[in-house]
Design a protein around this motif. Structure first.
Motif: not given
Length: 137
Positions: A28-48
């Motif tokens: 997740l290292q691309f311009p303006n990824a910050g918003g996706l990273v925050r949401e991806a942390v929450r999504a990762a917990a649910k996917i797990s």
């Protein structure tokens, strides 16, 4: 040399249902990824949690991942690299890392999963129902 002596087929688990995880092992290292990273942390917990629930029902997970333009990369190398990242990017990879023997990975060229060969698709391995989760940008 006959093909059978050189290449041996992979023992792929057969299941009427699989969990397809698309690009979840991702730096997740691309311009303006910050918003996706925050949401991806929450999504990762649910996917797990979903992955654990499905694992208890003997439903395998299939990881379909881009190789980010590095053709010689192996999924295991990408996994180790992402798990070693600091902060939430590493947390996501550590949360979603494959842990069970029934997990499989499909690696595709950069941005190629939507064009991936049908021969490696979950349906070609006996899966009739696919539950897919993933991140995209």
């Amino acid at each position: 040399m006959p093909r059978s002596q050189v290449l041996k087929p992979t023992d792929v688990p057969r299941s009427p249902v699989v969990l397809l995880l698309v690009d979840v092992i991702n730096p997740l290292q691309f311009p303006n990824a910050g918003g996706l990273v925050r949401e991806a942390v929450r999504a990762a917990a649910k996917i797990s949690k979903l992955k654990a629930k499905l694992k208890s029902r003997n439903i395998p997970a299939i990881y379909a991942n881009d190789n980010y333009g590095t053709w010689q990369s192996e999924f295991s190398d990408i996994l180790v690299e992402c798990m070693g990242l600091s902060g939430p990017r590493g947390e996501i990879a550590r949360t979603l890392a494959p842990s069970e023997t029934r997990s499989r990975d499909i690696e595709t060229p950069a941005f190629g999963i939507s064009f991936h060969s049908a021969s490696a698709s979950p349906r070609s391995h006996g899966s009739g129902e696919i539950d897919h989760r993933g991140f995209c940008h």
